[in-house]
Write a protein that holds these residues in place. Structure first.
Motif: not given
Length: 88
Positions: A14-29
């Motif tokens: 969860l990262i705050k972006a544009e004034g609200r918490l957003r769920e960012f999904n990461f997939r590292n190769h």
């Protein structure tokens, strides 16, 4: 015959972006056959999924696409930090 292995790491932050918490999904190769690439996805305010990639470069992880919403581009340093934390 030599087998080459790669790591596939998936995580959500969860990262705050544009004034609200957003769920960012990461997939590292992490593969010997390709550069370090991390795909990231998040939904916008309308529920549309935005998918982009970050590539590891000399200066750290950088967003590979230019045409993204400003609130994503502004968080590049945050993305870099969470990727580094997870792959260690």
């Amino acid at each position: 015959m030599k087998l080459e292995f790669f790591k596939n790491i998936q995580f959500t932050k969860l990262i705050k972006a544009e004034g609200r918490l957003r769920e960012f999904n990461f997939r590292n190769h992490l593969s010997p056959m390709m550069k370090d690439v991390c795909s990231v996805n998040v939904t916008d305010n309308r529920g549309n999924r935005i998918i982009f990639e970050m590539q590891k470069q000399e200066g750290g992880w950088k967003i590979a696409q230019a045409k993204l919403p400003v609130w994503i581009l502004e968080n590049e340093n945050n993305f870099q930090r969470v990727i580094e934390e997870e792959i260690q």
